[in-house]
Design an enzyme around this catalytic site. Structure first.
Site, PDB file in Angstrom:
ATOM      1  N   GLY A   1       0.775  -1.234   0.000  1.00  0.00           N
ATOM      2  CA  GLY A   1       0.000   0.000   0.000  1.00  0.00           C
ATOM      3  C   GLY A   1       0.807   1.286   0.000  1.00  0.00           C
ATOM      4  O   GLY A   1       0.271   2.346  -0.290  1.00  0.00           O
ATOM      5  N   ASP A   2       2.097   1.215   0.325  1.00  0.00           N
ATOM      6  CA  ASP A   2       2.917   2.427   0.375  1.00  0.00           C
ATOM      7  C   ASP A   2       4.374   2.085   0.058  1.00  0.00           C
ATOM      8  O   ASP A   2       5.276   2.386   0.826  1.00  0.00           O
ATOM      9  CB  ASP A   2       2.799   3.076   1.757  1.00  0.00           C
ATOM     10  N   LEU A   3       4.570   1.454  -1.085  1.00  0.00           N
ATOM     11  CA  LEU A   3       5.918   1.043  -1.467  1.00  0.00           C
ATOM     12  C   LEU A   3       6.718   2.232  -1.981  1.00  0.00           C
ATOM     13  O   LEU A   3       6.410   2.790  -3.027  1.00  0.00           O
ATOM     14  CB  LEU A   3       5.857  -0.036  -2.550  1.00  0.00           C
TER      15      LEU A   3
ATOM     16  N   ASN B   1      10.541   3.031   2.433  1.00  0.00           N
ATOM     17  CA  ASN B   1       9.912   1.948   3.191  1.00  0.00           C
ATOM     18  C   ASN B   1      10.565   0.596   2.940  1.00  0.00           C
ATOM     19  O   ASN B   1       9.958  -0.446   3.156  1.00  0.00           O
ATOM     20  CB  ASN B   1       8.412   1.887   2.885  1.00  0.00           C
TER      21      ASN B   1
END
Length: 170
Positions: free
Chosen positions: A82-84, A88
């Site tokens: 969801g937030d690559l 991260n």
């Protein structure tokens, strides 16, 4: 560029089962009683900082291929990050082994579409943050080794054409 992270995320029972499979051999610890995932302390730096250090081409190929394989393993377990972004992904200080962090926007999905959108987010993050060309191609080389990697990369082409917006069905 040493950074460390410890974070907990509340998970659904379905996510716990999927994460248990995906976490094998990773830096995640699951506590089924509390429905939480804890990341172990990751000593190292972010992929972002490492890429900004302009590593040699052979090192880029090896590390980004490993990142792609890690993403493939996550998606094989039907977990969508969801937030690559390159912020991260942590690289272990001694081995440069990638460790995905910050699962706050993650969810469980078997849909190729969702996994392709996850890859698209990573691609846009790499292109907007780093000047080196072809970084995502190196990630996708490793990613294609996953169970449905080739099919997901094919779906990524469709996602690129429209941006990250979901396909409206029905």
């Amino acid at each position: 560029y040493t950074t460390s992270t410890t974070r907990s995320t509340l998970l659904t029972p379905q996510q716990l089962r999927r994460f248990a499979n995906a976490a094998a051999g990773s830096h995640a610890l699951l506590r089924l009683q509390t429905k939480r995932m804890y990341m172990s302390l990751v000593e190292g730096g972010t992929l972002k900082a490492w890429i900004c250090g302009m590593p040699a081409a052979a090192d880029l190929t090896a590390v980004l291929g490993a990142v792609g394989r890690a993403l493939g393993a996550l998606h094989d377990a039907d977990v969508v990050h969801g937030d690559l972004t390159s912020s991260n992904v942590m690289l272990l200080a001694d081995t440069r082994e990638p460790s995905l962090i910050d699962f706050g926007l993650s969810y469980v999905s078997a849909l190729l579409e969702d996994k392709a959108v996850d890859l698209y987010v990573m691609e846009r993050a790499l292109e907007s943050t780093h000047t080196q060309p072809g970084l995502m191609d190196l990630v996708l080389t490793g990613y294609r080794c996953s169970k449905r990697g080739a099919a997901t990369v094919a779906r990524l082409a469709d996602v690129r054409l429209r941006g990250r917006k979901r396909v409206m069905v029905g």
